[in-house]
Design an enzyme around this catalytic site. Structure first.
Site, short mmCIF file in Angstrom:
data_model
loop_
_atom_site.label_atom_id
_atom_site.label_comp_id
_atom_site.label_asym_id
_atom_site.label_seq_id
_atom_site.Cartn_x
_atom_site.Cartn_y
_atom_site.Cartn_z
CD GLU A 91 -102.10 -20.59 21.03
OE1 GLU A 91 -100.88 -20.37 20.93
OE2 GLU A 91 -102.94 -19.70 21.22
CB CYS A 144 -95.56 -24.33 24.37
SG CYS A 144 -96.80 -23.46 25.33
P1 NAP Z 1 -99.02 -33.75 19.84
O1 NAP Z 1 -98.43 -35.09 19.66
O2 NAP Z 1 -99.23 -32.90 18.66
O3 NAP Z 1 -100.40 -33.97 20.63
C1 NAP Z 1 -101.28 -32.92 20.87
C2 NAP Z 1 -102.70 -33.37 20.58
O4 NAP Z 1 -102.84 -33.61 19.17
C3 NAP Z 1 -103.06 -34.68 21.25
O5 NAP Z 1 -104.42 -34.65 21.62
C4 NAP Z 1 -102.85 -35.72 20.15
O6 NAP Z 1 -103.59 -36.88 20.33
C5 NAP Z 1 -103.32 -34.94 18.96
N1 NAP Z 1 -102.79 -35.39 17.67
C6 NAP Z 1 -101.58 -35.91 17.41
N2 NAP Z 1 -101.44 -36.12 16.08
C7 NAP Z 1 -102.59 -35.72 15.50
C8 NAP Z 1 -103.07 -35.68 14.16
N3 NAP Z 1 -102.33 -36.08 13.14
N4 NAP Z 1 -104.30 -35.19 13.93
C9 NAP Z 1 -105.06 -34.75 14.95
N5 NAP Z 1 -104.67 -34.77 16.24
C10 NAP Z 1 -103.46 -35.25 16.51
O7 NAP Z 1 -98.20 -32.85 20.83
P2 NAP Z 1 -97.30 -33.30 22.05
O8 NAP Z 1 -96.00 -33.72 21.47
O9 NAP Z 1 -98.00 -34.21 22.96
O10 NAP Z 1 -97.17 -31.88 22.78
C11 NAP Z 1 -96.02 -31.17 22.78
C12 NAP Z 1 -96.03 -30.06 21.76
O11 NAP Z 1 -97.09 -29.15 22.01
C13 NAP Z 1 -94.77 -29.21 21.89
O12 NAP Z 1 -94.29 -28.87 20.61
C14 NAP Z 1 -95.24 -27.98 22.63
O13 NAP Z 1 -94.43 -26.86 22.46
C15 NAP Z 1 -96.61 -27.82 22.07
N6 NAP Z 1 -97.45 -26.99 22.96
C16 NAP Z 1 -97.81 -25.74 22.55
C17 NAP Z 1 -98.55 -24.91 23.38
C18 NAP Z 1 -98.95 -23.53 22.95
O14 NAP Z 1 -99.81 -22.95 23.59
N7 NAP Z 1 -98.39 -22.97 21.91
C19 NAP Z 1 -98.91 -25.37 24.63
C20 NAP Z 1 -98.54 -26.64 25.03
C21 NAP Z 1 -97.80 -27.45 24.18
P3 NAP Z 1 -102.90 -38.27 20.84
O15 NAP Z 1 -102.40 -38.00 22.20
O16 NAP Z 1 -104.02 -39.22 20.79
O17 NAP Z 1 -101.80 -38.54 19.86
#
Ligand code: NAP
Length: 454
Positions: free
Chosen positions: A228, A262
């Site tokens: 997602e 999102c």
């Molecule tokens: P993010 O940086 O990707 O973080 C999300 C999760 O992934 C966190 O637990 C993070 O851990 C972990 N993570 C980061 N890099 C990783 C890697 N290389 N390998 C494994 N895990 C990793 O996302 P964000 O920027 O906080 O969140 C915003 C994004 O999420 C936006 O693009 C939003 O649209 C999307 N989102 C989508 C939905 C949906 O349902 N489609 C819902 C909500 C949000 P750490 O915090 O420890 O880095």
């Protein structure tokens, strides 16, 4: 990234946490396997009893947990409490529906009896984001546990108290020891967990790079994934729309969760006949939002999650303006403590600007003018993302065209895109694949076993 609670409203670090060591992670995985052996033998009725207990705990403690959510990621307390209550509904939905969603499905063949059976896979890793820190987790955990899987949560590093609280909710609800556990680890430690044979599948909600990394590793390990990811949802307004409702809903859909959703309405695509009026009213309604302490009842928009996110959004706005877009209001970093950002409206981001294709994960609405429904749909689809979409029109043929042609995981007509436990949720294109919620969500991590009895 440090695992810590840092209040976005002040910037103060409130509490820091030690990450789990590899040995501690191994112990957690071992417990997850044992808990799965227990849980898979429980009846649906027994699982449902405990899931209803979890729902009750969430509802009873919505105020307390809501405050932790607000403290850790800055959404308004009102919306945090609403989020926790929605989780109780989600848990109850799966308590009620899991058995029928996973019932054997008899298929007539030449066999004496043949059917589909849905069986759990085992421990599933959920990598989750901070923006809906309870809902994102419960919408994974409730179907997982009801199916007989066990859950391993790697939550975002800035919401450790939320992560530990949810683990405790399922413990207190009486699920087997280890059925739902939090791993306090950084993103860099996820690979080791994914490659562990005890982990059978993974789901990630978050950014594209994180999703691509998890999917690549799981691809090598031949493990199923659900992703997602981001979105840049279109919010189309046509001349027949109820403009009062469309504008009020649009402003809410863009700015709720401090603009960090999102499925927020990110691109407002408006018919030329009503464009000037919509623009004026959208700007006025955005300016009327009350920005401030998220703990206060009358606050509409609190701070952004952290300094890096605020810088990123400010630079996206600056780049768009440099490329020729016009900033109509806000869109700027606010002075003072905390990571406050003034909600903005920007128009005409040029097609050759990078900002045209990017997700703006903060309270900035991008406005575009179009001449007809076909142009509206074409512009809406001119995006790498395909998560949600919303169209406002009372014209049935325009509704039908939008439903048929918008490239998105959901189309909402005269309503705001939102998740509902009974409706599948997910995206296409770079917004990800697979579905959460509804029957699809609980079947996502099941072995669809073909049974053939001669
Ligand atoms: P993010 O940086 O990707 O973080 C999300 C999760 O992934 C966190 O637990 C993070 O851990 C972990 N993570 C980061 N890099 C990783 C890697 N290389 N390998 C494994 N895990 C990793 O996302 P964000 O920027 O906080 O969140 C915003 C994004 O999420 C936006 O693009 C939003 O649209 C999307 N989102 C989508 C939905 C949906 O349902 N489609 C819902 C909500 C949000 P750490 O915090 O420890 O880095």
């Amino acid at each position: 990234m440090a695992i810590q609670t840092q209040n976005p409203a002040t910037g103060d670090v409130i509490k820091t946490f030690d990450a789990h060591t590899d040995a501690e992670v191994d112990l957690i995985l071992a417990k997850s396997v044992v808990a799965h052996e227990v849980l898979r033998d429980w009846s649906f009725e027994k699982r449902a009893d405990h899931m209803r207990k979890a729902a009750k705990i969430l509802r009873d403690e919505a105020d307390k947990l809501g405050k932790i959510v607000t403290l850790e990621m800055g959404k308004t307390l009102t919306s945090a409490i609403a989020e926790v209550n929605k989780c109780a509904l989600g848990a109850e939905y799966y308590a009620d529906m899991a058995e029928s969603h996973l019932a054997d499905e008899v298929v007539r063949t030449d066999a004496a009896k043949s059917y589909r059976a849905y069986q759990p896979l085992g421990p599933v890793l959920a990598v989750m984001p901070w923006n809906y820190p309870i809902w994102q987790v419960v919408r994974f955990a409730a179907p997982a546990l009801m199916a007989g899987n066990t859950g391993l949560l790697k939550h975002a590093s800035n919401v450790p108290q939320c992560a530990l609280y949810i683990e405790d909710v399922f413990k207190r609800a009486g699920f087997p020891d280890g059925a739902f556990q939090t791993l306090l680890i950084s993103g860099g430690k996820v690979e080791r967990v994914l490659r562990d044979n005890r982990v059978k599948a993974a789901t990630l909600t978050g950014s594209e790079p994180a999703g691509a990394s998890v999917a690549a590793i799981c691809g090598q390990e031949i493990k199923p994934t659900v992703l997602e990811l981001g979105g840049s949802d279109a919010f189309i307004i046509m001349p027949s729309a109820d403009l009062d409702a469309a504008i009020a809903t649009g402003v809410k859909a863009r700015n709720q969760n401090n603009g960090q959703s999102c499925i927020a309405a990110k691109r407002f695509i408006v018919h030329a006949d009503i464009y000037e009026e919509v623009r004026e009213r959208l700007v006025k309604a955005t300016q009327a939002l009350k920005i401030g302490d998220p703990m206060k009842k009358d606050t509409d928009v609190g701070p952004l999650v952290n300094e890096a996110a605020r810088k990123e959004i400010a630079s996206q706005v600056e780049a768009a303006v440099k490329d020729g877009a016009r900033l109509l209001t806000g869109g700027k970093v606010m002075d003072g403590d905390g990571w406050y950002f003034e909600p903005g409206v920007i128009e005409n981001i040029p097609k050759d600007s990078k900002a045209y294709y990017e997700e703006i994960f903060g309270p900035v609405a991008a406005l575009y003018k179009v001449d007809n429904i076909d142009a509206a749909i074409e512009l809406a689809n001119d995006s790498p993302f395909g998560l949600g979409s919303s169209i406002w029109t009372t014209d049935k043929s325009e509704q039908d065209k939008a439903i048929r042609n918008l490239q998105a995981g959901a189309t909402f007509v005269n309503a705001m895109t939102a998740s509902h436990p009974a409706l599948p949720f997910g995206g296409i294109k770079r917004s990800g694949y697979g579905r959460e919620l509804a029957a699809e969500g609980i079947r996502a991590f099941c072995n669809v076993k073909t049974v053939y009895i001669a």
